[in-house]
Scaffold this motif. Structure first.
Motif, PDB file in Angstrom:
ATOM      1  N   THR A 116     -61.691 -49.353 -29.177  1.00  9.64           N
ATOM      2  CA  THR A 116     -61.573 -49.182 -27.721  1.00  9.64           C
ATOM      3  C   THR A 116     -61.424 -50.527 -27.028  1.00  9.64           C
ATOM      4  O   THR A 116     -60.546 -50.711 -26.174  1.00  9.64           O
ATOM      5  N   LEU A 117     -62.273 -51.492 -27.400  1.00  9.94           N
ATOM      6  CA  LEU A 117     -62.160 -52.833 -26.814  1.00  9.94           C
ATOM      7  C   LEU A 117     -60.817 -53.462 -27.157  1.00  9.94           C
ATOM      8  O   LEU A 117     -60.160 -54.059 -26.294  1.00  9.94           O
ATOM      9  N   PHE A 157     -62.463 -46.914 -21.350  1.00 14.42           N
ATOM     10  CA  PHE A 157     -63.661 -47.226 -22.127  1.00 14.42           C
ATOM     11  C   PHE A 157     -64.602 -46.021 -22.184  1.00 14.42           C
ATOM     12  O   PHE A 157     -65.065 -45.617 -23.256  1.00 14.42           O
TER      13      PHE A 157
END
Length: 631
Positions: A116-117, A157
């Motif tokens: 995700t990051l 996020f």
């Protein structure tokens, strides 16, 4: 070392298997984040865009998010299947099933968090370039400046952390009932010789053959009616193709002793039947997903091509004007002044279009030979000669699916083209000409008669002044000038082919943009499924080829077996998807009576090229892994 560190290190140690899962998840997050950037962009969500671009991006994000859930779930399930023996060994060392479930939960959360990051960071890095591409694809009047997408970051996020959390819980839950003996034996349990059911094998051929035949034979609106049954037939047939027909064909090849005992065919075929049976569901899923990607992008691209071609065929002149309220001369002067201001060298013509009432009370255009030839010369097309008493039937523009004579021969069209006007006059054409010289009338047909016959026609039911200008060098009017003319010309209908294409692309651009991204996501995911299945069996392949090598298998023969096996397993579902896609796009061309061959070849060739590159990369690392185990 804490339990969290153990789980984290376990991910690092299995980076070969986790790499594709991580990178594909990262790519999926990045695509979702990209759409979120567009959805929340101040320009695209402003009043000038009417919100349709923003809505389209949000819908696309939703589709990708739902697909991502099932993709990640399948990927994790496939990955865990290859780790059964590892879990069994951990249980022997004293780890409880509860701890194994917790380990798997933490591993998946580690990967999900960093994917995700990584997807958000990757989206930010490429955001400006993507926005520049979107300015041209979406054809918007304002620039798309870079902005820091706080809302998009929070949405992405939060959405994907929740997604990975739910999947981690679900995957941990399905591990609860694993028994130690089953985990330890893992892939050593005998599967038995794969067998195919003759009835189901024949059903696969019958279902696919029927589906293809219907799709290729129906035309016009029949394509829409046949869509659902054809899709069902092909989906069921595809499943039986991989579960039954493929096994049947391999068993038949194994019975051909001359072929089976030829060089390394025995090694290839003996293992291939097991691999095809084990991977049948994966191949079925990949084939269907790839077909959806082909059809989605091919249909969008083909439909855009169809609309563009229709615009050009129905509006062959640089600009035309049809007078409706007797203000033609003033408006024609304004158009000519605009052409001069744009420094365009254009020739113009004018005609009085006369429409006559038929016996069934509908109207038909009848033009005289001299008028038709003046406009034909304007387009540098062939002129025609019309004898007295022998009118010519003209078929205009793009043949649409509602044309009742579409697909008919010239003799059949002329046989039904005899015209009886109100008042008793009759026209019986003996020649059919395809032309876009004049705009025609309802039904895409009109008539051209000799000048002498034209003078003897009854009084027309209605008349319209029609003006056309053709630029000598093929140049077009600027968008600004076109918009100005569109506002200032009143009391009639003005057409500008370049401006119509601009408006069409402006409306259709977001749809094509969204469809392209979704298709790419589906296709990349399909390739990743194949990667997971191939590498989930790599340890078994290492042991198998170690044993065979001891019996005298040379490195050259090993490489040949690996190449052929990987090629079949990788491209079997892709080949099926290509055939499905080609049939589907052919059916689409039958719907509109428009040849989509070039568009179909372009889309299918592009995806095939991408898959070939992907194959060479996967094959290189796969072969490297197997060879390393033999040294």
């Amino acid at each position: 070392m804490t339990f969290r560190q153990f789980a984290f290190n376990n991910v690092i140690r299995n980076k070969r298997l986790y790499a594709a899962y991580f990178l594909t998840s990262l790519f999926t997050v990045m695509v979702f984040f990209t759409f979120s950037i567009f959805a929340f962009h101040p320009v695209l969500s402003g009043e000038n865009m009417n919100g349709y671009v923003s809505i389209g991006m949000n819908v696309a994000s939703g589709i990708i998010y739902v697909f991502s859930f099932f993709f990640v779930l399948y990927s994790m399930s496939s990955f865990l299947q290859s780790r059964k023996k590892e879990f069994g060994l951990l249980m022997i060392q004293g780890m409880s099933m509860k701890q194994i479930r917790l380990m798997v939960f933490l591993e998946n959360m580690f990967i999900g968090f960093f994917a995700t990051l990584g997807g958000i960071v990757g989206g930010l890095v490429f955001a400006k370039g993507i926005l520049l591409i979107a300015e041209n694809v979406l054809i918007i009047d304002d620039e798309l400046p870079f902005y820091f997408p706080n809302q998009a970051i929070l949405l992405t996020f939060g959405s994907f952390i929740v997604l990975f959390f739910l999947i981690s819980l679900f995957v941990s839950y399905i591990l609860r009932s694993r028994k130690l003996i089953n985990l330890i034996k893992g892939d050593k349990q005998s599967k038995g010789e794969p067998k195919a059911n003759l009835f189901l094998t024949l059903s696969a051929v019958l279902l696919l053959g029927t589906g293809y035949t219907i799709a290729l034979l129906v035309e016009g609106l029949e394509v829409v009616a046949a869509l659902l049954p054809v899709v069902l037939l092909v989906i069921i047939g595809t499943y039986l193709l991989f579960t039954q027909l493929s096994v049947f064909v391999i068993r038949r090849l194994k019975k051909q002793e001359q072929f089976f005992w030829h060089k390394t065919n025995m090694i290839l075929l003996s293992d291939l039947s097991f691999r095809m049976k084990d991977n049948a569901r994966t191949f079925f899923l990949v084939a269907i997903i790839s077909t959806v990607a082909f059809c989605a992008i091919g249909s969008l691209y083909g439909f855009q091509s169809y609309l563009t071609a229709g615009t050009k065929e129905q509006t062959p002149y640089t600009i035309t004007y049809t007078d409706a309220e007797n203000g033609g001369e003033a408006n024609a002067s304004l158009i000519e002044e605009t052409l001069e201001a744009e420094q365009l060298e254009a020739d113009g013509e004018r005609i009085e279009l006369r429409y006559y009432e038929k016996s069934d009370q509908s109207l038909v255009l009848i033009a005289k030979q001299s008028d038709y030839n003046r406009f034909a010369a304007l387009l540098s097309q062939e002129t025609i000669h019309v004898s007295d008493g022998s009118p010519v039937l003209i078929r205009t523009g793009l043949i649409l699916f509602e044309d009742e004579h579409a697909g008919s021969s010239e003799a059949e069209v002329l046989e039904n083209a005899a015209l009886e006007l109100k008042g008793g006059s009759k026209l019986e054409p003996n020649q059919l000409v395809e032309s876009d010289v004049l705009p025609g009338s309802a039904g895409n047909y009109y008539y051209v008669v000799s000048d002498h016959d034209f003078e003897n026609l009854p009084v027309p039911s209605s008349e319209q002044s029609y003006y056309a200008w053709q630029e000598r060098n093929g140049e077009s009017i600027s968008v600004e000038a076109s918009e100005k003319l569109d506002q200032e010309v009143t009391g009639g209908f003005i057409t500008n082919v370049s401006y119509q294409e601009y408006i069409l692309n402006k409306i259709y651009g977001p749809i094509l943009f969204v469809g392209l991204f979704i298709g790419i996501v589906f296709f990349v995911s399909a390739g990743s499924f194949l990667y997971f299945r191939l590498y989930s069996d790599v340890d078994e392949d290492k042991r198998k080829f170690q044993a065979i090598t001891k019996m005298g298998l040379t490195e050259k023969e090993l490489k040949k077996v690996l190449n052929r096996q990987t090629l079949i397993l990788f491209f079997a579902p892709i080949l099926v998807a290509l055939i499905h896609g080609a049939v589907a796009l052919t059916a689409l061309s039958h719907l509109f009576f428009y040849n989509l061959f070039i568009e179909s070849v372009t889309v299918l060739s592009l995806f095939t090229a991408i898959q070939i590159v992907y194959f060479f990369i996967v094959r290189f690392y796969y072969t490297k892994q197997v060879k390393a185990a033999l040294q």
